[in-house]
Enzyme design. Structure first.
Site, mmCIF file in Angstrom:
data_model
loop_
_atom_site.group_PDB
_atom_site.id
_atom_site.type_symbol
_atom_site.label_atom_id
_atom_site.label_comp_id
_atom_site.label_asym_id
_atom_site.label_seq_id
_atom_site.Cartn_x
_atom_site.Cartn_y
_atom_site.Cartn_z
ATOM 1 N N ALA A 164 0.739 -0.906 0.053
ATOM 2 C CA ALA A 164 -0.034 -0.020 -0.021
ATOM 3 C C ALA A 164 0.712 1.260 0.151
ATOM 4 C CB ALA A 164 -0.951 0.103 1.180
ATOM 5 N N TYR A 165 1.818 1.249 0.866
ATOM 6 C CA TYR A 165 2.792 2.407 0.931
ATOM 7 C C TYR A 165 3.624 2.530 -0.547
ATOM 8 C CZ TYR A 165 6.979 5.074 2.133
ATOM 9 O OH TYR A 165 8.025 5.898 2.144
ATOM 10 N N THR A 166 4.018 1.469 -1.030
ATOM 11 C CA THR A 166 4.801 1.470 -2.267
ATOM 12 C C THR A 166 3.857 2.075 -3.588
ATOM 13 O OG1 THR A 166 6.235 -0.326 -1.659
ATOM 14 C CG2 THR A 166 5.991 -0.015 -4.119
#
Length: 145
Positions: free
Chosen positions: A62-64
């Site tokens: 999700a961060y990436t």
């Protein structure tokens, strides 16, 4: 940050909101302030290494993905506003040497991490009048990591 199997919709939306939506809204506000003046300007976003090296984002999908969206925003916006003499770029730092990161990863090799001062110097150049031509760049700031 959690692996995809443990990431809730709420976690995903938090990452998208915190990383992509805030960058989008800040860019929109900056462009709306810069264009009417006719003086141009500079915008520098912050992506991350996994935004360029997707495989490095394993375990934090999700961060990436949200940071990759920041990189895409940067490139698309750079094309959209170049005629207004607004140059848009981003930096993509690897792990930065901060107290919080040292605490979170006490067994890591801190000497390989990117120094905050080096990240700041890269941002300063991209945001300065010295930057006359660089636009749409996602500049890796990796240190020795």
């Amino acid at each position: 940050m959690a692996p995809i199997g443990e990431t809730t919709k709420s976690d995903l939306m938090k990452q998208v909101e915190m990383n992509f939506v805030t960058a989008f809204l800040c860019c929109r506000a900056a462009v709306n302030a810069m264009l009417p003046t006719g003086a141009g300007g500079r915008i520098v976003n912050v992506a991350t290494r996994p935004a360029l090296e997707w495989r490095a984002g394993a375990g934090m999908v999700a961060y990436t993905a949200s940071k990759a969206a920041v990189a895409a925003l940067t490139v698309a916006l750079a094309e959209e506003v170049v005629k207004g003499d607004i140059l848009v770029n981003a930096i993509a730092p690897s792990t930065m040497d901060t107290a919080a990161n040292r605490k979170a990863m006490p067994k890591a090799d801190f000497s390989a991490w990117t120094k905050v001062e080096d990240v700041a110097a890269t941002i300063l150049f991209l945001a300065s009048p010295e930057n006359k031509v660089t636009r749409g760049g996602i500049v890796p700031v990796y240190g020795r990591s």
